[in-house]
Design an enzyme around this catalytic site. Structure first.
Site, PDB file in Angstrom:
ATOM      1  CB  THR A  48     -62.881 -88.165 -33.536  1.00 22.21           C
ATOM      2  OG1 THR A  48     -64.224 -87.826 -33.838  1.00 22.21           O
ATOM      3  CG2 THR A  48     -61.939 -87.195 -34.199  1.00 22.21           C
ATOM      4  CE1 TYR A 111     -63.858 -77.667 -46.833  1.00 23.18           C
ATOM      5  CE2 TYR A 111     -65.609 -78.342 -48.322  1.00 23.18           C
ATOM      6  CZ  TYR A 111     -64.433 -77.665 -48.098  1.00 23.18           C
ATOM      7  OH  TYR A 111     -63.823 -76.985 -49.110  1.00 23.18           O
ATOM      8  CE1 TYR A 137     -68.031 -84.819 -30.292  1.00 22.86           C
ATOM      9  CE2 TYR A 137     -67.314 -86.386 -31.978  1.00 22.86           C
ATOM     10  CZ  TYR A 137     -67.013 -85.481 -30.971  1.00 22.86           C
ATOM     11  OH  TYR A 137     -65.687 -85.206 -30.646  1.00 22.86           O
ATOM     12  NE  ARG A 142     -61.595 -83.358 -32.985  1.00 22.14           N
ATOM     13  CZ  ARG A 142     -60.467 -83.953 -33.383  1.00 22.14           C
ATOM     14  NH1 ARG A 142     -60.327 -84.270 -34.653  1.00 22.14           N
ATOM     15  NH2 ARG A 142     -59.500 -84.208 -32.535  1.00 22.14           N
ATOM     16  CE  LYS A 166     -67.286 -87.000 -27.569  1.00 17.88           C
ATOM     17  NZ  LYS A 166     -66.340 -87.791 -28.386  1.00 17.88           N
ATOM     18  CB  ILE A 208     -67.942 -89.860 -25.087  1.00 22.51           C
ATOM     19  CG1 ILE A 208     -69.359 -90.443 -24.969  1.00 22.51           C
ATOM     20  CG2 ILE A 208     -67.109 -90.701 -26.051  1.00 22.51           C
ATOM     21  CD1 ILE A 208     -70.145 -90.517 -26.266  1.00 22.51           C
TER      22      ILE A 208
END
Length: 295
Positions: A48, A111, A137, A142, A166, A208
């Site tokens: 990202t 989404y 992740y 997001r 993560k 990270i």
């Protein structure tokens, strides 16, 4: 179970651009050298913070090759490979040249909001197809969906090459649940710079990091203090960063850290649409804090 080798300070590497919008490969070399010389334990590329959705296929290949050549095996490299179409991610895993890469970072499907069972089956398919260790992740802010602790632990127990997560859910309780119920060899990595101090104190294996692009030496020092059980000096460093954490993300990521790196003379302050540079007022505040941090 495959043991996780991704510990300590991982850098979510930015992609520098020139004023004409093209990838600035010379600046990228400078940023990588800076990381290697200032305490980075591993790099996370083409994710990202690297503005990967805005890169062409050729640019991604060129960036990957440059990073692998420059790092030359000195520290591990993780590369992003994820999406919300499981079959397409599996296909990418099979067709990508993974030479020089040590692991993949795969984000929760975004989404389309799958169920926990859908998330489990998605990551199970990715683990089966991946020739490398996998870091999950989880970033609900997001993706619109939270990978729950029980699903994370189920995946960690069932898929021996899923080695870490993560975690950017913002929930210390959720991280605690994962750390308590994980199998041996599976680790939690912080996905939120501001929560790195409490997460490492709770048993996370590292981070990270976005802020590490600009201040790797300071951030890695905090983590190393914590690994040694020296929480007071670690806390002092954490508190020095408090205001900077907020400013870095107020105008979106990686706008903040790119402004910081520009202030340090390392890159142009350029992003690709739909992202735009951070506001001047934010940049001025960050510059003042940077000056204090480097005194």
């Amino acid at each position: 179970m495959t043991n996780n080798i991704f510990k300590g300070l991982g850098i979510a590497l930015i992609t520098p651009f020139k004023k004409d919008g093209s990838v600035d490969y010379e600046a990228l070399e400078r940023v990588i050298d800076y990381q290697l010389n200032n305490g980075a334990d591993f790099l996370c590329i083409l994710a990202t913070t690297g503005e990967t959705p805005c890169l062409t296929a050729d640019e991604k290949v060129a960036i990957k090759q440059l990073v692998v050549k420059q790092v030359a095996g000195r520290i591990p490299i993780v590369m992003g490979c994820g999406g919300n179409n499981t079959a397409a991610v599996v296909e990418e895993l099979k067709n990508t040249d993974w030479s020089g890469i040590d692991g993949i970072l795969s984000v929760c499907p975004y989404y389309n909001k799958p169920s926990q069972e859908g998330l489990y089956q998605h990551f199970k398919a990715i683990a089966k197809a991946s020739p490398l260790p996998v870091i999950l992740y989880n970033v609900p802010g997001r993706t619109g969906i939270n990978l729950k602790a029980e699903t994370t632990c189920r995946l960690a127990h069932d898929c021996e090459n899923i080695v870490a997560i993560k975690e950017a859910s913002g929930s210390l309780e959720q991280v605690d649940d994962i750390i308590k119920n994980r199998p041996d060899g599976f680790d939690v990595l912080s996905g939120d710079d501001p929560l790195t101090f409490p997460l490492v104190a709770s048993g996370a294996a590292g981070v990270i990091s976005v802020i590490g692009n600009a201040l790797p030496k300071e951030f890695s020092r905090m983590i190393r203090y914590e690994f040694r059980g020296e929480y007071e000096p670690a806390r002092r460093i954490h508190h020095k960063f408090t205001e900077l954490y907020q400013l870095l993300f107020v105008d979106g990521n990686p706008a903040g850290v790119k402004a910081l790196l520009h202030e340090m003379g390392m890159i142009e302050n350029e992003l690709r649409l739909p992202l735009v540079p951070t506001r001047i007022a934010t940049m001025q505040k960050m510059a003042a804090i940077l000056k204090e941090l480097r005194l």
